[in-house]
Structure formats: structure tokens, C-alpha cells
Design an enzyme around this catalytic site. Structure first.
Site, PDB file in Angstrom:
ATOM      1  CD  GLU A  20      -1.128 -17.619  21.273  1.00 20.04           C
ATOM      2  OE1 GLU A  20      -2.174 -17.521  20.741  1.00 20.04           O
ATOM      3  OE2 GLU A  20      -0.148 -18.091  20.839  1.00 20.04           O
ATOM      4  CB  CYS A  71       2.478 -20.243  19.141  1.00 24.56           C
ATOM      5  SG  CYS A  71       0.878 -21.060  18.888  1.00 24.56           S
TER       6      CYS A  71
HETATM    7  P1  NDP Z   1       4.452 -10.103  13.353  1.00 23.99           P
HETATM    8  O1  NDP Z   1       4.795  -9.550  15.052  1.00 23.99           O
HETATM    9  O2  NDP Z   1       5.758  -9.471  12.613  1.00 23.99           O
HETATM   10  O3  NDP Z   1       3.350 -10.066  12.794  1.00 23.99           O
HETATM   11  C1  NDP Z   1       2.187 -10.820  13.603  1.00 23.99           C
HETATM   12  C2  NDP Z   1       0.833 -10.066  13.090  1.00 23.99           C
HETATM   13  O4  NDP Z   1       0.906  -8.503  13.206  1.00 23.99           O
HETATM   14  C3  NDP Z   1       0.928  -9.963  11.562  1.00 23.99           C
HETATM   15  O5  NDP Z   1      -0.417 -10.097  11.019  1.00 23.99           O
HETATM   16  C4  NDP Z   1       1.499  -8.611  10.801  1.00 23.99           C
HETATM   17  O6  NDP Z   1       1.201  -8.417   9.597  1.00 23.99           O
HETATM   18  C5  NDP Z   1       0.763  -7.974  12.081  1.00 23.99           C
HETATM   19  N1  NDP Z   1       1.594  -6.647  12.356  1.00 23.99           N
HETATM   20  C6  NDP Z   1       2.902  -6.467  12.088  1.00 23.99           C
HETATM   21  N2  NDP Z   1       3.174  -5.058  12.345  1.00 23.99           N
HETATM   22  C7  NDP Z   1       1.821  -4.576  12.257  1.00 23.99           C
HETATM   23  C8  NDP Z   1       1.684  -3.160  12.925  1.00 23.99           C
HETATM   24  N3  NDP Z   1       2.354  -2.185  13.004  1.00 23.99           N
HETATM   25  N4  NDP Z   1       0.249  -2.795  12.661  1.00 23.99           N
HETATM   26  C9  NDP Z   1      -0.707  -3.838  12.740  1.00 23.99           C
HETATM   27  N5  NDP Z   1      -0.425  -5.201  12.620  1.00 23.99           N
HETATM   28  C10 NDP Z   1       0.794  -5.482  12.266  1.00 23.99           C
HETATM   29  O7  NDP Z   1       5.139 -11.682  13.924  1.00 23.99           O
HETATM   30  P2  NDP Z   1       5.638 -12.547  12.782  1.00 23.99           P
HETATM   31  O8  NDP Z   1       4.175 -13.012  12.045  1.00 23.99           O
HETATM   32  O9  NDP Z   1       6.429 -12.101  11.530  1.00 23.99           O
HETATM   33  O10 NDP Z   1       6.349 -13.671  13.390  1.00 23.99           O
HETATM   34  C11 NDP Z   1       7.604 -13.187  14.033  1.00 23.99           C
HETATM   35  C12 NDP Z   1       7.780 -13.893  15.272  1.00 23.99           C
HETATM   36  O11 NDP Z   1       6.707 -13.960  16.146  1.00 23.99           O
HETATM   37  C13 NDP Z   1       8.049 -15.461  15.088  1.00 23.99           C
HETATM   38  O12 NDP Z   1       9.372 -15.657  14.543  1.00 23.99           O
HETATM   39  C14 NDP Z   1       7.885 -15.984  16.491  1.00 23.99           C
HETATM   40  O13 NDP Z   1       8.794 -15.804  17.461  1.00 23.99           O
HETATM   41  C15 NDP Z   1       6.633 -15.217  17.141  1.00 23.99           C
HETATM   42  N6  NDP Z   1       5.472 -15.616  16.739  1.00 23.99           N
HETATM   43  C16 NDP Z   1       4.817 -16.189  17.834  1.00 23.99           C
HETATM   44  C17 NDP Z   1       3.535 -16.825  17.664  1.00 23.99           C
HETATM   45  C18 NDP Z   1       2.828 -17.347  18.904  1.00 23.99           C
HETATM   46  O14 NDP Z   1       1.625 -17.838  18.763  1.00 23.99           O
HETATM   47  N7  NDP Z   1       3.430 -17.249  20.193  1.00 23.99           N
HETATM   48  C19 NDP Z   1       2.837 -17.345  16.389  1.00 23.99           C
HETATM   49  C20 NDP Z   1       3.791 -16.899  15.326  1.00 23.99           C
HETATM   50  C21 NDP Z   1       4.841 -16.128  15.583  1.00 23.99           C
HETATM   51  P3  NDP Z   1       1.913  -8.671   8.483  1.00 23.99           P
HETATM   52  O15 NDP Z   1       2.271 -10.059   8.316  1.00 23.99           O
HETATM   53  O16 NDP Z   1       1.150  -8.130   7.316  1.00 23.99           O
HETATM   54  O17 NDP Z   1       3.204  -7.826   8.675  1.00 23.99           O
END
Ligand code: NDP
Length: 688
Positions: A263, A302
Site C-alpha cells: 500500500e 494515506c
Molecule cells: P518509507 O517507505 O520510507 O517507510 C515505510 C516503512 O518501510 C517503514 O517502516 C520503514 O522503516 C520501512 N523501510 C524503509 N526502508 C526499508 C528497507 N530497506 N527494508 C525494510 N523496511 C524498510 O515511508 P515513510 O514512512 O517515510 O513515508 C514516506 C512516504 O510514504 C510518505 O511521505 C507518503 O508519501 C507515503 N506513505 C504512504 C502511505 C499509504 O498508506 N499510502 C502511508 C504512509 C506513508 P523505517 O521507518 O525504520 O525506515
């Protein structure tokens, strides 16, 4: 606002049956509203492969030893206890920048989602370890070879990688269906708000309700974890499309065909119908909804509305009405009563949103707000991650790109005008797939045309009008019984959707064999499997009743007097029962026929055992079909077979489903259905 006043705590992970801190002091996590260090996070040095094995071997085996209802009851207990503790979670959540109102869908909504899953599972799924799905498929003429789909828990672990914006709901909406399915979970919350998730998991583990290994938590990075996934695991991801794509194409996920649910970004649209001008209730509802979606959770949802699609002629009116409301939305510390807009989750997020606004503004003009100037009614505008709302207008939305593709994850949205419903649909489609869109109209034709047009691009579409003004759950609320997810840019995933969500964590297998062998697999009687005759099955409590216990009744002659009596007694004097000439003119009948409900009533008269006994109530029939006309002079008998027994946890009774077949003197099936009854677990009932 002070940070909770405690020393910033070092978050721990709960893996392999113990709370473990990673090596070193960890990375500081700031309180979003004050900038003070709230917690430290890090998972370096943890044994990730060991955690996965622990979940699969210890948690999986324990969960699978229980039935679906037993697992659902565990979750119910967990949910009820979490509800009692929610004040503690709300206090912790303030550090994320969310106001108490913002935190409600996360905390109360998350626990409510867990409880809803626990309740629906017990109502809609059998109390069994195997879930039969769909009808028995006859695969041979003589009925000796049949097929049936079954659902069983996957043997792996569900790894949930969650987003920062819903640290509680994001976890609970995913672990609830997985645990009910019988799959252990490992939760990896986003780092920036992981302290809320960690607190909730601590409380769940302390309850001692879930079996060992059923729930693990990693606070910090996941290291080499994904190298160790197998084809029996499921990975769910919520976050940015960039990370999602990277993880989805991880070699171990690709090579092992691991189920991966994603998602990601979603530029959700709302459409104002052409009928909903400023003098209509729909216009006011629309403005209120857009304002709420832009400002609740500081727009970090989201499902938030990013694109406001309105008739060209109403663009100015919409911008004026929205601007007036947005101006009355002061930003400030989340615990202050005069705050209407909390902080974003981090200063880095705020900077990121500013960059995204700048990108969108290359193809749109800012008509309300100034992203570079922050005004707050409390707190420090620089140290806290505050951002006032920004509204843009795109003059040429059919040719613009950024307003449809750049997700500014904050209190930001773009107004775009349309000419005609086709263009409204075309603009919505330019988002390339979203989680949700909404349509505000009171015109049934507009509603039908817009929903048909936008549905292929959305997991959910909400219709808003005056009649649901008070009852509507709103554009932005994903609901446990409804699907949450979306195609294309939104990631292509599907979560929740009631019991559909549970099935995402189960394997659907088609099993073929004889009715007897298939019955032994599913625990349900399959027509053609052996049956037992003896004591009337209505005299047996659940302690004595067995699948396949069968009653074959005496036969009963159907006479003209019966049909006449039934017709006048009930008032059902439909011509096919009363008028021979008219019945003969009907292509289905050769003459007057008996009422279908007369047949079902006589069937009950034939199979019921009338004395007080373990059968407590009849609560309906399923799949009732009348298959062959019944004429005067036909004689009917019933074959009633115990098909499924579903003991209810925590009560003195269970549900029994009976296969009921009514046949005529030529052994043709004239009616077929499932009779549903409540039967005592023991008889006589225990004294209260
Ligand atoms: P990220 O994609 O950076 O992080 C999402 C999750 O993935 C976090 O738990 C993060 O952990 C984890 N993650 C990141 N890199 C890795 C990896 N290499 N391996 C395993 N896990 C990983 O998104 P953000 O949370 O920073 O949000 C950024 C953008 O995402 C927002 O600005 C928005 O645009 C979008 N978003 C969309 C949502 C939706 O439901 N559609 C909800 C929230 C955000 P960690 O935090 O430890 O890096």
C-alpha cells in the site's frame, strides 16, 4: 508542552520470546511537536533469521493448534484489555504530533478494528481449523468423485512493515486477520513513531493471552531479514512507493514467490457533482469533508484528499469556502485545546512536504497558505514539525502531471475544474490508482455514472449526500468490513474487507476425492459420504451428534385440499396454485402446483421431533431452491443430514447446519436447502 517528562527511553524489540535492545545507544527520535528527544531506536545485532524461525516454529504451531474461533476469542480479550489502557497510548501518541482527535482513529479505531475482526470471524467462519470455501463441485456422473476448495493457515510468518502515520491501527488492522488465519506475525513499525507501537506491543505481551511466538516486534531496521523469507511467508508493506518497489523486487521475495501486499502513495480524489452548487447541502458537506481530510492528522493520512475535482463553474466558490475554513485551523501543540492542526511526524517530513509543494506549484498556483511561513498558536514554529494548510489550484488539470502524481504528505490539496462528467472521470484516472475517492451529489444518475467510471481505479468509493450527512463514516476512514487498498500507484494491495482479509493469510487449496474422504478433511458432511441412522438426530446434543447423522422420514401425499387450505390460510393465491388453465399456460408447469413454502413447511412437519430437547431454535435456511414442481398426488419425503457442527466458544450451544433434501415418489429432488439450528452442547441444559 513538555515531552512526557521521562528520560527518553531506549526502545526494544520483542523477538524469540524476549525483549531485546539492539547494540549501541540507538538513533534518537524527536518529539514531533517540541523537537526534544523522546526515544532511541536501533535493532543492530538482532538475529533476524532466528526471529522468523521462532515465529514459524513456535508461534505458528501454537496458533494452528487452536480453531478459528479460539484465535478470534484471544483477540477479543486482547482488544478489550487494550481499550482499558487506551489513555496511556493516547498520552504517548502526543509525541507524534497528533492531537487527541487525530489519535482517535489510530488508537480507538485500531482497537475497534481488532474487535470487529474478532467478532466477524466468530459469526462468519466455522469454529474449525480448516475452512471449506464454496460449493462442492461434482466431478463425476455417479457422484463418487467431487472437489472442494479449502483454506488452511500458511506455514510461514507474516512480516508487517508499517508506515509512521498510524502506529497502532497500522499494526492492529494487519495482525488481526493474520492471527485469526493462524499465522504468526512480526511487526516492524516505521522508526519515527515506533515508540507508540512498542508500548502497545508491551502491553499485549504482558497480557499473556497470545501464545509464544505469535507476535514479535522489531524496533529499528530489519537488517538481513528479507534474505530469509520463504514461499510460506507473507510480507505486507505500507509506506512510500520507492521503498515498496525496492522490497517487492527483493531477490528472496521474487525467487520464493512470496505473497507481497503493498500500500503506497495515493493521490485520492473527491468529486463535487454538477448538481451540488453552493446553495445545496452537498456543497457544504463537500467543503467540510475536504477541510477535514486536509487537516486531520495534519494531512498525513494515506486516504487524505489530495485532488479536489469540481465543476469549472464552481471552482471559485469552492476555493473561497475552503479558504475560509482553512483560515480557522490554527496549528499548535497537540495537547492544547485551541489547536486544530497538530504537527507532522518529523521536521524531515515537513521539509519533504515543502519540496513536494514546490514541485506541484510548477503546474499550479497556491491560492491559500504559504508553505515557508509557519504560524502557530502554541509551541515553537521551528523546533516543532508544524506546517499550515496549503491549497493550490491547477488551471489546466488535463495536461498537468505533478498535481496528479506528486503526493505532498501533509495538509495540502489541489483544486481542479472539470467540464462534464467524462472529464471528471478522466481527471480522477490521472491519479493512476488510489485507495479511495468520494463523490458528493444528490443526483442518482451522476452517482451511477461517476462510480462506474472511477471504480476500476479505486479500492473504495464513498458517496456523500444530505441523507447520510449524520451517519456517513467519511471519505478517509478505512473500515474493517470493507476493502482497503487500491490498484496501480496505490500499490495494488488489498487489506481488510472483512473475512476476505483473513483469507490473504491462508492457502486456498482445491481438494478432490470421494465424498467420504473429503468429509474427513473438511469436517463437513459431503453428499454421498456415509450416513448413520438410529436415534432421531434432534434428540442428540452436540456431545452425541455426529457429522453424517441422518434421518429419512415417512412420505406425505400432497392433495388439492392441502394446496387450497394453504393458499387461503396464508393469502398466497398465486394463479399457478389456484387456476389449472392459467398454470398450464405457464412454460414451467403442467398443471396447478403446490406452493414452495408449503413444501418447506411440510418438510419441517416431517423431520421435526416435537418434544423439548437439545434443538433450541431454528434460525433460518440457506440456499433454498425449489427444483421440481410438485403436483397434486405427489408424495414427498425428506432426507435430513447433519452437515456441519459449529460449537460456540463461551456458550452452552452451537450451530448445526443440516443438509435437507425433499424428494418425490420418483426420487427427484423437489427442494434442497440447509436448515440452520442452535443445538445445546449437552442435554438437559446446565442449571444457570
Ligand atoms: P518509507 O517507505 O520510507 O517507510 C515505510 C516503512 O518501510 C517503514 O517502516 C520503514 O522503516 C520501512 N523501510 C524503509 N526502508 C526499508 C528497507 N530497506 N527494508 C525494510 N523496511 C524498510 O515511508 P515513510 O514512512 O517515510 O513515508 C514516506 C512516504 O510514504 C510518505 O511521505 C507518503 O508519501 C507515503 N506513505 C504512504 C502511505 C499509504 O498508506 N499510502 C502511508 C504512509 C506513508 P523505517 O521507518 O525504520 O525506515
Amino acid at each position: 508542552m513538555q515531552d512526557t517528562g521521562r528520560t527518553a527511553r531506549r526502545l526494544e524489540s520483542y523477538v524469540q520470546g524476549a525483549w531485546r535492545a539492539g547494540q549501541g545507544e540507538g538513533k534518537p527520535l524527536a518529539n514531533a511537536a517540541t523537537g526534544e528527544v523522546h526515544a532511541y531506536i536501533g535493532s543492530d545485532g538482532l538475529d533476524f533469521a532466528g526471529a522468523l524461525d521462532w515465529g514459524r516454529e513456535v508461534g505458528g504451531a501454537a496458533l494452528r493448534s487452536h480453531t478459528v474461533h479460539e484465535r478470534a476469542l484471544m483477540l477479543k480479550s486482547v482488544g478489550l484489555k487494550l481499550m482499558e489502557m487506551k489513555d496511556e497510548f493516547h498520552a504517548e501518541s502526543l509525541a507524534t504530533g497528533a492531537t487527541p482527535k487525530d489519535a482517535w482513529p489510530d488508537i480507538d479505531g485500531g482497537i475497534g478494528t481488532l474487535l470487529t475482526f474478532a467478532s466477524h470471524a466468530r459469526r462468519e467462519l466455522p469454529n474449525a481449523k480448516v475452512i471449506p470455501e464454496g460449493a462442492i463441485e461434482p466431478l463425476s456422473r455417479d457422484g463418487s468423485f467431487v472437489g472442494q476448495h479449502i483454506l488452511v493457515p500458511m506455514r510461514g510468518i507474516a512480516i508487517h512493515i508499517n508506515a509512521f502515520n498510524f502506529p497502532v491501527w497500522g499494526m492492529l488492522e494487519k495482525i488481526a486477520p493474520a492471527l485469526i488465519a493462524g499465522m504468526p506475525c512480526l511487526v516492524k513499525p516505521a522508526s519515527s513513531t515506533a515508540y507508540v507501537t512498542e508500548l502497545v506491543v508491551r502491553r499485549i505481551i504482558e497480557m499473556g493471552i497470545l501464545p509464544d511466538g505469535a507476535l514479535q516486534l522489531v524496533c529499528g531496521g530489519v537488517g538481513d531479514m528479507l534474505n530469509h523469507v520463504t514461499g510460506q511467508d507473507v510480507v505486507t508493506f505500507t509506506g512510500s512507493a520507492t521503498t515498496g518497489r525496492k522490497l517487492k523486487s527483493h531477490p528472496a521475495i521474487v525467487e520464493n514467490s512470496v505473497r507481497f501486499t503493498m500500500e503506497a502513495d495515493s493521490l485520492n480524489a473527491t468529486i463535487l457533482g454538477p448538481d451540488a452548487g453552493p446553495d445545496t447541502p452537498e456543497f457544504d458537506l463537500f467543503i467540510r469533508e475536504v477541510h477535514r481530510e486536509m487537516t486531520s492528522k495534519a494531512g498525513q493520512k494515506c486516504t487524505a484528499i489530495r485532488r479536489i475535482i469540481v465543476p469549472k463553474a464552481l471552482e471559485d466558490a469552492v476555493i473561497a469556502a475552503l479558504s475560509e475554513r482553512l483560515a480557522k485551523t490554527p496549528a499548535g501543540l497537540p495537547d492544547r485545546p485551541d489547536t486544530r492542526l497538530g504537527a507532522l511526524a518529523s521536521v524531515a517530513d515537513r521539509d519533504g512536504v515543502r519540496e513536494k509543494i514546490a514541485e506541484i506549484a510548477r503546474e499550479a498556483e497556491i491560492v491559500f497558505g504559504d508553505p515557508d511561513k509557519v504560524e502557530v498558536v502554541s509551541g515553537d514554529a521551528e523546533k516543532g514539525a508544524f506546517l499550515n494548510p496549503v491549497l493550490l489550484r491547477c488551471a489546466d488539470p488535463m495536461n498537468a502531471v505533478a498535481p496528479h502524481e506528486v503526493e505532498a504528505f501533509g495538509p495540502v490539496a489541489t483544486v481542479m475544474g472539470y467540464d462534464g462528467l467524462d472529464q471528471a472521470i478522466a481527471l480522477t484516472m490521472k491519479g493512476k490508482g488510489s485507495l479511495v475517492s468520494s463523490v458528493f451529489t444528490n443526483d442518482t444518475d451522476v452517482a451511477a455514472e461517476l462510480v462506474l467510471g472511477v471504480a476500476p481505479f479505486h479500492g473504495r468509493v464513498m458517496l456523500g449526500n444530505r441523507d447520510s450527512a449524520k451517519s456517513s463514516t467519511g471519505h478517509g476512514s478505512p473500515l474493517a468490513p470493507l476493502v482497503h487498498g487500491g490498484p496501480g500507484r496505490a500499490g495494488g494491495g488489498e487489506e481488510m474487507g472483512g473475512m476476505r482479509g483473513v483469507k490473504h493469510f491462508m492457502m486456498r487449496t482445491a481438494v478432490q476425492g470421494t465424498p467420504r474422504l473429503l468429509s474427513s478433511v473438511t469436517g463437513n458432511w459431503v453428499p454421498g459420504a456415509p450416513a448413520e441412522h438410529g436415534t432421531h438426530p434432534f434428540r442428540k446434543s452436540l456431545a452425541e451428534l455426529r457429522i453424517g447423522d441422518q434421518l429419512i422420514t415417512e412420505s406425505r401425499l400432497i392433495t388439492e385440499e392441502d394446496v387450497e387450505h394453504f393458499a387461503h390460510f396464508t393469502g398466497d393465491t398465486f394463479y399457478a396454485h389456484m387456476n389449472s388453465a392459467a398454470a398450464k399456460a405457464n412454460p414451467f408447469f403442467e398443471d396447478r402446483v403446490a406452493h414452495g413454502y408449503l413444501i418447506a413447511s411440510f418438510a419441517a412437519g416431517l423431520f421435526v421431533q416435537p418434544d423439548p430437547g437439545p434443538v433450541l431454535a431454528n434460525y433460518g435456511v440457506d440456499n433454498l431452491r425449489f427444483l421440481t414442481p410438485v403436483y397434486f398426488g405427489d408424495s414427498l419425503r425428506v432426507q435430513l443430514t447433519c452437515k456441519q457442527i459449529n460449537p460456540r466458544e463461551g456458550t452452552v450451544y452451537g450451530e448445526v447446519r443440516w443438509d435437507c433434501r425433499v424428494t418425490n415418489q420418483k426420487d427427484e429432488v423437489v427442494a434442497q436447502y440447509d436448515v440452520l439450528t442452535m443445538v445445546a452442547k449437552s442435554w438437559p441444559l446446565p442449571e444457570e
